[in-house]
Design a protein around this motif. Structure first.
Motif, PDB file in Angstrom:
ATOM      1  N   ALA A   4       0.833  -1.207   0.000  1.00 33.54           N
ATOM      2  CA  ALA A   4       0.000   0.000   0.000  1.00 33.54           C
ATOM      3  C   ALA A   4       0.869   1.260   0.000  1.00 33.54           C
ATOM      4  N   ASP A   5       1.997   1.216   0.701  1.00 36.95           N
ATOM      5  CA  ASP A   5       2.922   2.356   0.703  1.00 36.95           C
ATOM      6  C   ASP A   5       3.558   2.535  -0.672  1.00 36.95           C
ATOM      7  N   VAL A   6       3.901   1.424  -1.295  1.00 36.44           N
ATOM      8  CA  VAL A   6       4.456   1.480  -2.650  1.00 36.44           C
ATOM      9  C   VAL A   6       3.454   2.145  -3.581  1.00 36.44           C
ATOM     10  N   LEU A   7       2.202   1.763  -3.464  1.00 40.00           N
ATOM     11  CA  LEU A   7       1.158   2.301  -4.331  1.00 40.00           C
ATOM     12  C   LEU A   7       1.043   3.817  -4.201  1.00 40.00           C
ATOM     13  N   SER A   8       1.017   4.326  -2.977  1.00 37.97           N
ATOM     14  CA  SER A   8       0.879   5.774  -2.799  1.00 37.97           C
ATOM     15  C   SER A   8       2.116   6.515  -3.303  1.00 37.97           C
ATOM     16  N   GLN A   9       3.311   5.962  -3.066  1.00 36.97           N
ATOM     17  CA  GLN A   9       4.528   6.601  -3.567  1.00 36.97           C
ATOM     18  C   GLN A   9       4.611   6.524  -5.083  1.00 36.97           C
ATOM     19  N   ALA A  10       4.191   5.407  -5.643  1.00 34.26           N
ATOM     20  CA  ALA A  10       4.218   5.240  -7.101  1.00 34.26           C
ATOM     21  C   ALA A  10       3.294   6.250  -7.777  1.00 34.26           C
ATOM     22  N   LYS A  11       2.167   6.500  -7.176  1.00 42.66           N
ATOM     23  CA  LYS A  11       1.228   7.464  -7.744  1.00 42.66           C
ATOM     24  C   LYS A  11       1.890   8.838  -7.873  1.00 42.66           C
ATOM     25  N   GLU A  12       2.632   9.226  -6.860  1.00 44.39           N
ATOM     26  CA  GLU A  12       3.336  10.505  -6.891  1.00 44.39           C
ATOM     27  C   GLU A  12       4.460  10.502  -7.932  1.00 44.39           C
ATOM     28  N   ILE A  13       5.187   9.403  -8.007  1.00 38.20           N
ATOM     29  CA  ILE A  13       6.273   9.306  -8.990  1.00 38.20           C
ATOM     30  C   ILE A  13       5.716   9.461 -10.402  1.00 38.20           C
ATOM     31  N   VAL A  14       4.623   8.787 -10.691  1.00 38.65           N
ATOM     32  CA  VAL A  14       4.019   8.861 -12.029  1.00 38.65           C
ATOM     33  C   VAL A  14       3.470  10.260 -12.287  1.00 38.65           C
ATOM     34  N   ARG A  15       2.813  10.806 -11.299  1.00 42.76           N
ATOM     35  CA  ARG A  15       2.213  12.141 -11.450  1.00 42.76           C
ATOM     36  C   ARG A  15       3.285  13.193 -11.765  1.00 42.76           C
ATOM     37  N   ASN A  16       4.449  13.061 -11.156  1.00 38.62           N
ATOM     38  CA  ASN A  16       5.512  14.062 -11.313  1.00 38.62           C
ATOM     39  C   ASN A  16       6.583  13.655 -12.328  1.00 38.62           C
ATOM     40  N   ALA A  17       6.324  12.619 -13.092  1.00 39.78           N
ATOM     41  CA  ALA A  17       7.334  12.087 -14.016  1.00 39.78           C
ATOM     42  C   ALA A  17       7.653  13.071 -15.130  1.00 39.78           C
ATOM     43  N   ASP A  19      10.619  12.009 -16.974  1.00 38.31           N
ATOM     44  CA  ASP A  19      11.245  10.983 -17.803  1.00 38.31           C
ATOM     45  C   ASP A  19      10.519   9.670 -17.516  1.00 38.31           C
ATOM     46  N   PRO A  20       9.667   9.200 -18.437  1.00 38.20           N
ATOM     47  CA  PRO A  20       8.871   7.995 -18.171  1.00 38.20           C
ATOM     48  C   PRO A  20       9.708   6.763 -17.816  1.00 38.20           C
ATOM     49  N   GLU A  25      11.500   2.910 -13.623  1.00 40.03           N
ATOM     50  CA  GLU A  25      12.556   2.266 -12.847  1.00 40.03           C
ATOM     51  C   GLU A  25      12.450   2.585 -11.363  1.00 40.03           C
ATOM     52  N   ARG A  26      12.071   3.796 -11.025  1.00 41.49           N
ATOM     53  CA  ARG A  26      11.894   4.163  -9.605  1.00 41.49           C
ATOM     54  C   ARG A  26      10.750   3.378  -8.978  1.00 41.49           C
ATOM     55  N   VAL A  27       9.666   3.204  -9.725  1.00 41.68           N
ATOM     56  CA  VAL A  27       8.539   2.423  -9.201  1.00 41.68           C
ATOM     57  C   VAL A  27       8.964   0.974  -8.971  1.00 41.68           C
ATOM     58  N   LEU A 140      -1.797  -0.248  -9.404  1.00 44.59           N
ATOM     59  CA  LEU A 140      -0.493   0.212  -9.848  1.00 44.59           C
ATOM     60  C   LEU A 140      -0.388   0.147 -11.367  1.00 44.59           C
ATOM     61  N   ALA A 141      -0.910  -0.910 -11.962  1.00 41.19           N
ATOM     62  CA  ALA A 141      -0.890  -1.045 -13.421  1.00 41.19           C
ATOM     63  C   ALA A 141      -1.615   0.130 -14.085  1.00 41.19           C
ATOM     64  N   GLU A 142      -2.692   0.599 -13.483  1.00 34.96           N
ATOM     65  CA  GLU A 142      -3.402   1.765 -14.031  1.00 34.96           C
ATOM     66  C   GLU A 142      -2.495   2.986 -14.033  1.00 34.96           C
ATOM     67  N   TYR A 143      -1.746   3.197 -12.937  1.00 27.32           N
ATOM     68  CA  TYR A 143      -0.812   4.330 -12.888  1.00 27.32           C
ATOM     69  C   TYR A 143       0.286   4.186 -13.940  1.00 27.32           C
ATOM     70  N   LEU A 144       0.836   2.962 -14.024  1.00 25.19           N
ATOM     71  CA  LEU A 144       1.964   2.734 -14.928  1.00 25.19           C
ATOM     72  C   LEU A 144       1.593   2.924 -16.394  1.00 25.19           C
ATOM     73  N   SER A 145       0.325   2.765 -16.721  1.00 27.72           N
ATOM     74  CA  SER A 145      -0.083   2.917 -18.127  1.00 27.72           C
ATOM     75  C   SER A 145       0.273   4.308 -18.664  1.00 27.72           C
ATOM     76  N   ALA A 146       0.337   5.288 -17.805  1.00 29.13           N
ATOM     77  CA  ALA A 146       0.688   6.645 -18.228  1.00 29.13           C
ATOM     78  C   ALA A 146       2.154   6.751 -18.659  1.00 29.13           C
ATOM     79  N   LEU A 147       2.976   5.791 -18.229  1.00 28.48           N
ATOM     80  CA  LEU A 147       4.404   5.832 -18.546  1.00 28.48           C
ATOM     81  C   LEU A 147       4.768   5.049 -19.792  1.00 28.48           C
ATOM     82  N   LEU A 148       3.820   4.265 -20.307  1.00 28.77           N
ATOM     83  CA  LEU A 148       4.144   3.335 -21.408  1.00 28.77           C
ATOM     84  C   LEU A 148       3.507   3.751 -22.723  1.00 28.77           C
TER      85      LEU A 148
END
Length: 148
Positions: A4-17, A19-20, A25-27, A140-148
């Protein structure tokens, strides 16, 4: 680290990305901190294959390209369904990457209703992944779709 902590941090990483690839890689670095997640990777659909885009683990896999339909990853890419395999030794589709791997979880990543990539997680524990893993990794997969 809890998923759950990974998920919340990943959301921020994707939002502020900016460099996709770097964000991806950070996620994956975060995911690797979850106990029992021994190897994590993202494969992108490229033509009739899956191509490894990023990974984190103790060592690389030799499977950097996987034909669609081959192995557990290829099956998930074709079906668009999560593959949660509690014991890879009992699944004929399994393509061995590491002898220590006991279970595997593959979560498709969608964009515009089609599979564009997938998240692949290996564990050295049998039955390492439960319903909570599946549900949070689908988010998480939903967030990652923005990077791919």
């Amino acid at each position: 680290m809890e998923l759950a902590d990974v998920l919340s941090q990943a959301k921020e990483i994707v939002r502020n990305a900016r460099d996709p690839q770097q964000a991806l890689e950070r996620v994956l670095e975060l995911l690797r901190r979850v106990p029992r997640y021994d190897w994590v990777g993202v494969y992108a659909v490229e033509g009739g294959q899956l191509a490894l885009r990023a990974w984190r683990g103790d060592r690389p896999t030799q499977h950097v390209r996987i034909p669609l339909g081959a192995g557990i990853c290829g099956a998930a890419a074709l079906s668009g369904k999560v593959e949660n395999v509690p014991d890879v030794s009992r699944d004929r589709r399994y393509i061995a990457c590491f002898p220590e791997t006991k279970s595997e979880l593959v979560v498709p990543i969608f964009r515009d209703g089609r599979v564009v990539a997938e998240l692949d997680i290996d564990s050295e524990q049998l039955a390492a992944f439960g319903e909570r893993d599946v549900e949070l990794l689908k988010q998480l997969a939903e967030y990652l779709s923005a990077l791919l």
